[in-house]
Design a protein around this motif. Structure first.
Motif, PDB file in Angstrom:
ATOM      1  N   TRP A  63      29.717  41.664  30.651  1.00 58.35           N
ATOM      2  CA  TRP A  63      29.422  40.399  31.322  1.00 58.35           C
ATOM      3  C   TRP A  63      28.604  39.457  30.437  1.00 58.35           C
ATOM      4  CZ3 TRP A  63      31.723  37.735  34.759  1.00 58.35           C
ATOM      5  CH2 TRP A  63      32.441  38.362  35.783  1.00 58.35           C
ATOM      6  N   HIS A  86      33.862  49.943  31.296  1.00 58.93           N
ATOM      7  CA  HIS A  86      33.224  49.921  32.620  1.00 58.93           C
ATOM      8  C   HIS A  86      31.740  49.566  32.529  1.00 58.93           C
ATOM      9  CE1 HIS A  86      36.864  51.711  34.307  1.00 58.93           C
ATOM     10  NE2 HIS A  86      36.850  52.555  33.289  1.00 58.93           N
ATOM     11  N   SER A 145      41.374  38.159  34.896  1.00 65.57           N
ATOM     12  CA  SER A 145      40.963  37.290  36.005  1.00 65.57           C
ATOM     13  C   SER A 145      40.366  35.991  35.488  1.00 65.57           C
ATOM     14  CB  SER A 145      39.943  38.022  36.889  1.00 65.57           C
ATOM     15  OG  SER A 145      40.512  39.195  37.442  1.00 65.57           O
ATOM     16  N   LEU A 174      37.773  40.667  49.723  1.00 70.87           N
ATOM     17  CA  LEU A 174      36.562  41.139  49.047  1.00 70.87           C
ATOM     18  C   LEU A 174      36.879  42.333  48.149  1.00 70.87           C
ATOM     19  CD1 LEU A 174      33.534  40.887  48.629  1.00 70.87           C
ATOM     20  CD2 LEU A 174      33.191  42.371  50.632  1.00 70.87           C
ATOM     21  N   GLU A 175      37.688  43.260  48.659  1.00 74.26           N
ATOM     22  CA  GLU A 175      38.070  44.433  47.862  1.00 74.26           C
ATOM     23  C   GLU A 175      38.902  44.017  46.643  1.00 74.26           C
ATOM     24  OE1 GLU A 175      38.339  47.954  51.242  1.00 74.26           O
ATOM     25  OE2 GLU A 175      40.048  46.576  50.956  1.00 74.26           O
ATOM     26  N   ARG A 176      39.754  43.016  46.805  1.00 76.95           N
ATOM     27  CA  ARG A 176      40.558  42.541  45.678  1.00 76.95           C
ATOM     28  C   ARG A 176      39.691  41.871  44.628  1.00 76.95           C
ATOM     29  NH1 ARG A 176      45.615  39.896  49.086  1.00 76.95           N
ATOM     30  NH2 ARG A 176      46.112  41.806  50.239  1.00 76.95           N
ATOM     31  N   LEU A 177      38.688  41.122  45.089  1.00 74.06           N
ATOM     32  CA  LEU A 177      37.775  40.488  44.144  1.00 74.06           C
ATOM     33  C   LEU A 177      37.007  41.531  43.334  1.00 74.06           C
ATOM     34  CD1 LEU A 177      36.319  37.513  46.213  1.00 74.06           C
ATOM     35  CD2 LEU A 177      37.715  37.357  44.155  1.00 74.06           C
ATOM     36  N   LYS A 178      36.569  42.578  44.007  1.00 77.97           N
ATOM     37  CA  LYS A 178      35.869  43.652  43.295  1.00 77.97           C
ATOM     38  C   LYS A 178      36.789  44.287  42.265  1.00 77.97           C
ATOM     39  CE  LYS A 178      32.593  44.926  46.966  1.00 77.97           C
ATOM     40  NZ  LYS A 178      32.175  45.997  47.927  1.00 77.97           N
ATOM     41  N   GLY A 179      38.046  44.505  42.658  1.00 80.37           N
ATOM     42  CA  GLY A 179      39.005  45.098  41.734  1.00 80.37           C
ATOM     43  C   GLY A 179      39.325  44.190  40.562  1.00 80.37           C
ATOM     44  N   THR A 182      38.578  41.934  34.179  1.00 78.67           N
ATOM     45  CA  THR A 182      37.739  40.737  34.125  1.00 78.67           C
ATOM     46  C   THR A 182      38.338  39.696  33.195  1.00 78.67           C
ATOM     47  OG1 THR A 182      35.738  42.031  34.566  1.00 78.67           O
ATOM     48  CG2 THR A 182      35.439  39.857  33.568  1.00 78.67           C
ATOM     49  N   ARG A 220      29.375  47.014  32.710  1.00 77.79           N
ATOM     50  CA  ARG A 220      29.214  45.610  33.083  1.00 77.79           C
ATOM     51  C   ARG A 220      28.025  44.968  32.398  1.00 77.79           C
ATOM     52  NH1 ARG A 220      30.596  45.164  39.578  1.00 77.79           N
ATOM     53  NH2 ARG A 220      32.595  46.255  39.490  1.00 77.79           N
ATOM     54  N   SER A 253      36.521  44.724  38.021  1.00 77.79           N
ATOM     55  CA  SER A 253      36.004  46.094  37.963  1.00 77.79           C
ATOM     56  C   SER A 253      35.897  46.650  36.555  1.00 77.79           C
ATOM     57  CB  SER A 253      36.895  47.017  38.809  1.00 77.79           C
ATOM     58  OG  SER A 253      38.230  46.985  38.316  1.00 77.79           O
TER      59      SER A 253
END
Length: 390
Positions: free
Chosen positions: A228, A222, A96, A80-85, A93, A224, A88
């Motif tokens: 996004w 930063h 990823s 979960l922390e890796r997904l947030k990173g 983004t 979003r 981020s």
């Protein structure tokens, strides 16, 4: 150093090596993708490049799976922390999303190859087992859309990376100008010249999203609420790009093949000649087949129940417009024309190949070749008659 740290360090080094290999193969893969369409379909050179494309694609897919596995199981932060990173910032983004869409692009590419019974050898040696059963049309459309998204993201990432290093030596505006000029010089048209759609993408679209990527990186790192929606519009545009460019309906807009309704022709039909009478020599047949090369980019021209983007051309001569069994992509305009009694006689084929949109307004065929020369056009029609003759 703990065992966990050693394991994490080892996996990090392996991941770095895989990343370098991936980017090198990806660049090579893109090169083959650009070269292949310029070569004659069926030629030995194009077939060799096509097989290299499949092999590199299969290898990229395996590398992506390995990289994903290492990302998931590497010691340290939770998933979960890796997904947030991973989402981020705008840069994280973009990277990823690039890997996500590359994975799906490779999956669809494999499915497209398997739908035609082609092999997909990893590293050119180990054949990947067939584990997807998607139609050629569905896999092909998605492969094109996902590949375009991944390629655009990759180019934007590279542009920003080069910009951040170049601006250390020159002013930001000069850095942008240098990079755009380099892009234009690298992509100068080479014989044969670019198709207008490809030229628009190369000289208008790509520079545009270079500037969009730079703007997002410089101003919305930063934010979003800014990046996004931009990514959403960007992805939506590319998901429909094959339709905008080539009138290829997305799979989610395709309908099941409608029941064929046959009517009588409004014209007297002249039966197709015996094959031996159409072409006097093998050289004449080969020349006509060569003129019809562009047709086979989107149509199957061999005896088969399968269709590509367009319907199978075998039997098209004297066939009612819009009536191939098992083909579900006909436009309403094409079906309506058939119901009006239009059949593919020599005269109608000639008019359609010369003035497609005027003859059937709203049809989905995107004419890729210039058949204004009556001799070339008649050669193509002769070839259609030949493959339709009994």
């Amino acid at each position: 150093m703990t065992t966990e740290n050693k394991s994490g360090g080892f996996l990090e080094q392996v991941g770095l090596c895989l990343s370098v290999l991936f980017y090198v193969l990806f660049a090579w893969h893109q090169w083959w993708s650009g070269v292949s369409p310029r070569l004659i379909r069926g030629s030995a050179e194009r077939d060799a490049i096509h097989h290299a494309h499949l092999s590199i694609g299969a290898t990229l897919f395996v590398i992506l799976v390995l990289m994903l596995a290492m990302w998931l199981f590497r010691p340290g932060a939770s998933i979960l922390e890796r997904l947030k990173g991973a989402f981020s910032t705008v840069t994280h983004t973009a990277i990823s999303l690039f890997f996500i869409f590359m994975t799906f692009a490779m999956l669809c590419g494999l499915a497209q190859a398997w739908a035609k019974g082609e092999e997909t050898p990893f590293l050119g040696v180990f054949k990947l087992p067939h584990f997807l059963d998607w139609s050629w049309n569905t896999a092909g459309y998605n492969h094109s859309a996902f590949s375009n998204i991944a390629s655009a993201l990759f180019l934007g990432i590279v542009f920003v990376y080069l910009f951040t290093h170049l601006r250390r030596y020159v002013k930001p505006g000069v850095a942008v100008a240098i990079l755009l000029i380099v892009h234009l010089l690298v992509n100068l048209p080479k014989p044969p010249s670019l198709h207008p759609i490809a030229a628009f993408g190369t000289y208008v679209l790509i520079p545009s999203y270079y500037l969009i990527a730079l703007a997002l990186y410089s101003w919305a790192k930063h934010r979003r609420l800014v990046y996004w929606p931009v990514f959403a519009v960007f992805i939506g545009f590319f998901m429909y790009l094959p339709y905008f460019a080539f009138k290829v309906l997305p799979p989610w807009h395709q309908k099941a093949a409608a029941e064929t309704v046959l009517v009588e022709s409004t014209e007297t039909l002249v039966a197709a000649r015996p094959q031996a009478e159409i072409f006097a020599t093998p050289e004449a047949l080969a020349s006509a087949k060569d003129e019809a090369t562009w047709c086979t980019q989107c149509h199957n021209a061999t005896e088969s129940d399968t269709h590509l983007l367009g319907p199978n051309l075998v039997g098209v001569f004297n066939r009612q417009a819009g009536t191939v069994e098992g083909y579900g992509r006909y436009s309403e305009a094409m079906i309506k024309k058939g119901l009006e009694g239009v059949f593919w006689t020599r005269a109608n084929l000639s008019e359609f190949l010369l003035h497609g949109q005027e003859f059937i307004p709203g049809n989905l065929m995107n004419q890729q070749s210039d058949l204004s020369d009556p001799e070339k056009r008649n050669q193509v029609i002769d070839y259609l008659e030949y493959i339709s003759s009994k």
